[in-house]
Motif scaffolding. Structure first.
Motif, PDB file in Angstrom:
ATOM      1  N   ALA A 126       0.835  -1.203   0.000  1.00 18.50           N
ATOM      2  CA  ALA A 126       0.000   0.000   0.000  1.00 18.50           C
ATOM      3  C   ALA A 126       0.866   1.248   0.000  1.00 18.50           C
ATOM      4  CB  ALA A 126      -0.890   0.003   1.235  1.00 18.50           C
ATOM      5  N   VAL A 127       0.301   2.334  -0.536  1.00 21.20           N
ATOM      6  CA  VAL A 127       0.983   3.627  -0.492  1.00 21.20           C
ATOM      7  C   VAL A 127      -0.008   4.679  -0.014  1.00 21.20           C
ATOM      8  CG1 VAL A 127       2.153   5.432  -1.812  1.00 21.20           C
ATOM      9  CG2 VAL A 127       2.521   3.035  -2.408  1.00 21.20           C
ATOM     10  N   ILE A 128       0.414   5.443   0.969  1.00 15.41           N
ATOM     11  CA  ILE A 128      -0.370   6.588   1.414  1.00 15.41           C
ATOM     12  C   ILE A 128       0.353   7.807   0.828  1.00 15.41           C
ATOM     13  CG2 ILE A 128      -1.224   7.851   3.412  1.00 15.41           C
ATOM     14  CD1 ILE A 128      -0.857   5.143   4.971  1.00 15.41           C
ATOM     15  N   PRO A 129      -0.267   8.493  -0.161  1.00 18.42           N
ATOM     16  CA  PRO A 129       0.522   9.409  -0.980  1.00 18.42           C
ATOM     17  C   PRO A 129       0.729  10.826  -0.449  1.00 18.42           C
ATOM     18  CG  PRO A 129      -1.680   9.209  -1.884  1.00 18.42           C
ATOM     19  CD  PRO A 129      -1.617   8.286  -0.695  1.00 18.42           C
ATOM     20  N   GLY A 130      -0.100  11.279   0.501  1.00 25.13           N
ATOM     21  CA  GLY A 130      -0.006  12.709   0.831  1.00 25.13           C
ATOM     22  C   GLY A 130      -0.187  13.043   2.286  1.00 25.13           C
ATOM     23  N   GLY A 131       0.435  12.278   3.179  1.00 28.42           N
ATOM     24  CA  GLY A 131       0.172  12.465   4.603  1.00 28.42           C
ATOM     25  C   GLY A 131      -0.940  11.505   4.993  1.00 28.42           C
ATOM     26  N   SER A 132      -1.025  11.157   6.286  1.00 36.17           N
ATOM     27  CA  SER A 132      -1.847  10.000   6.648  1.00 36.17           C
ATOM     28  C   SER A 132      -3.337  10.198   6.397  1.00 36.17           C
ATOM     29  CB  SER A 132      -1.573   9.549   8.078  1.00 36.17           C
ATOM     30  OG  SER A 132      -2.154  10.411   9.007  1.00 36.17           O
ATOM     31  N   SER A 133      -3.788  11.427   6.168  1.00 31.85           N
ATOM     32  CA  SER A 133      -5.225  11.592   5.917  1.00 31.85           C
ATOM     33  C   SER A 133      -5.605  11.368   4.456  1.00 31.85           C
ATOM     34  CB  SER A 133      -5.701  12.970   6.373  1.00 31.85           C
ATOM     35  OG  SER A 133      -4.992  13.973   5.712  1.00 31.85           O
TER      36      SER A 133
END
Ligand code: FMN
Lengths: 424, 157
Positions: free
Chosen positions: A285-292
């Motif tokens: 998985a990738v969270i692309p822009g900060g955890s939100s």
């Protein structure tokens, strides 16, 4: 369209020397933009910033020149320039390096902003944990005063500008601009009802521009080399300049990178720049822009890392802080940790956020213990959709979106716990 | 009311006063300055800050209790705050927490009997590229592992 690989910031990071005024003056054309800007009319300056396609680096990507244009020309109350240095969106670590290695870019940018909107007072609201960075900023500010780059009659131009560092004290919500303003005013960091927006009634009820550190640190470059040049550093229409991209988690070479906006896909970032996944494992998985920002699956990473492309696939660029998760990590556990953060940081004003975030954490914990029911997955989605859009500030979305996206993209992981018990 | 805040506190505040349009805005700086000299914020210090700002003591408590960095209870001589948010968690932050709990014989949120160490889990410190990270008093320590953690804790006076 960008043809250069020019970077603005990153070559100066990691070098203790670069934080000195001498370095700034001699190696970075320091304070040449200030003189140029003060010779321009405020409207002209705002037009240049509009032409630069500089978009806010704090998460929402709002065009900076447009934001400045909302500030009334005439005002009975003083106007303010407030810098958001709260940097607390999990995964984000770029403003810290700007402040500790190139503090004068920020200070010069603030004076330019002051001239553009007609303000003589600036505050830097820095998160409380950045004790060392606050100290370095204060030293740079003192030097700027001593050498006539801040204070009265800056460099003989007749323009006055003061800057004060204001330390936060450990509250994520104070990154939200109206909570930040309350905190600056000596109150609890609770977001305000909008409108009025800060541009009309912000700090101490005066018209206020709130901008992120990186946003404002770009201004000396824009003024010196022109809005068009800056815009052309970007690779997509409407998104100018470079982006500082922070990569963390399961990659071989985590850290800060800088690219022309939209100059790299997430796949290239992970495999060409960050050396791939730790232990050569598969990507989960990738969270692309900060955890939100909504999570992406491994098959979605050919997307260009910029505002519009990520929006198009249902996620967001946010603070360009990419968190990478490898195949053997428990994403349900990861989601629990993320919800825990937002539940802990909810200011408590809005019921859906305060109660909903806690409730969702309890459900995910139950699922992790192997006591979840099939209906719990739908319940999570239901609670999240009842937070989304129903709170005063975007902390509601910040907790709703990860839940919605994890459940949607990794449903089998949740089901495995429900069907197989805690040892799934 | 006996004063608990020093002349130094008042001289720091005097310098900051002209920087803000009103005195209430000095609330956070005052709480920081008081905690810096006392290590925590005993009730008398909150009353004295209210007196200085010219507001009701409840207003100071309401603000102080909102922010996690203000210690309304005494803490140990050294304050360990290990980040366990996403990026640090992916890089083994909970191993560090477990290690600390075992080594110091306390749980998160507790202080050792000799009052030397207090241990807390911390939310994202903004050091994700060099995770796992922690704060030890005012300093960041990054790219940690248990060996480095041991060295650090053993070197504290
Ligand atoms: C819960 C929450 C936390 C935020 N945290 C930050 C932050 O730490 N730093 C930041 O610059 N912006 C943060 N923002 C965005 C700010 O509200 C605001 O949009 C930003 O400072 C505007 O600056 P920009 O236009 O230069 O990006 C946050 C927003 C929300 C809703």
């Amino acid at each position: 369209m960008s043809t250069s690989n020019e970077t603005l910031f990153i070559q100066h990071f990691g070098n203790e020397e670069s934080r000195t005024l001498n370095y700034y003056l001699n190696q970075m054309n320091g304070y040449t933009a200030l003189k140029k800007a003060l010779g321009m009319k405020p409207d002209q300056l705002i037009e240049e910033v509009k032409a630069s396609n500089l978009r806010g680096r704090g998460g929402a990507g709002f065009p900076t020149g447009v934001k400045w244009g909302f500030i009334p020309k005439q005002s009975d109350r003083p106007k303010y320039v407030v810098i958001n240095a709260d940097e607390s969106e999990p995964g984000t670590f770029k403003d810290r390096d700007i402040m500790r290695y190139t503090p004068f870019l920020l200070l010069e940018g603030m004076v330019i902003t002051g001239h553009a909107i007609g303000s003589n007072v600036g505050y830097i609201y820095i998160r409380g944990e950045y004790t060392r960075e606050a100290k370095l900023l204060n030293e740079a500010i003192q030097t700027a005063y001593d050498r006539g780059y801040l204070g009265k009659n800056i460099q003989g131009t007749g323009f006055d500008f003061d800057v004060t560092v204001h330390r936060g004290a450990g509250a994520y919500i104070c990154g939200e601009e109206t909570a930040l303003l309350n905190s600056l005013e000596g109150k609890r960091g609770e977001p305000r009802v909008k409108p009025p927006f800060p541009a009309i009634e912000g700090a101490f009820r005066g018209p206020t521009v709130v901008n992120n550190v990186e946003t404002i640190a770009n201004l000396p470059f824009i003024v010196n080399r022109g809005g068009k040049w800056f815009s052309d550093l970007g690779n997509l229409p409407g998104s100018g300049g470079t982006r500082l991209v922070g990569v963390s988690g399961h990659v071989k070479k985590p850290g800060l990178y800088e690219f022309g906006a939209g100059g790299v896909t997430i796949r290239e970032l992970i495999y060409d720049y960050c050396g791939g996944i730790l232990g050569d494992k598969k990507l989960k998985a990738v969270i692309p822009g900060g955890s939100s920002s909504p999570v992406l699956r491994a098959d979605e990473i050919d997307v260009i890392l910029d505002i519009e492309p990520l929006q198009k696939i249902g996620s967001m660029l946010g603070t360009a802080s990419v968190m990478v998760v490898s195949e053997d990590y428990n994403v349900v556990q990861l989601l629990r940790r993320m919800i825990h953060f937002y539940a802990h940081e909810s200011c408590g004003q809005c019921t859906p956020c305060r109660e909903g975030s806690q409730w969702m954490e309890d459900i995910v914990k139950k699922i992790l213990r192997g006591q979840g029911r099939e209906e719990d997955i739908d319940l999570l989605e239901d609670i999240a959709s009842n937070i989304d859009g129903k709170t005063l500030c975007a902390l509601g979305e910040a907790v709703a979106w990860p839940v919605q996206s994890f459940v949607k993209k990794f449903r089998p992981d949740f089901e495995a716990f429900i069907r197989g018990g805690a040892h799934a | 009311m006996a004063k608990v805040l020093s002349d130094q506190f008042y001289s720091v505040m005097k310098k900051l006063e002209p920087r803000y349009p009103n005195k209430v805005a000095l609330m956070l700086p005052a709480l920081h300055a008081a905690q810096e000299e006392m290590g925590w914020l005993p009730p008398e210090s909150l009353d004295e800050i209210a007196d200085y700002i010219g507001c009701h003591p409840a207003q100071v408590r309401e603000v102080a209790s909102f922010y996690t960095m203000y210690n309304l209870k005494p803490v140990g001589k050294h304050h360990i705050k290990i980040c366990t948010n996403v990026a640090c968690c992916l890089r083994g932050a909970y191993d560090l927490v477990d290690h600390c709990e075992k080594k110091l014989g306390i749980k998160v949120g507790q202080t050792t009997d000799d009052r030397k160490f207090t241990l807390h889990e911390e939310e994202c410190l903004g050091a994700c590229g060099t995770a796992p990270a922690m704060m030890l008093d005012d300093d960041y320590h990054e790219n940690l592992d248990t060996t480095r953690l041991d060295e650090l804790l053993d070197s504290m006076e």
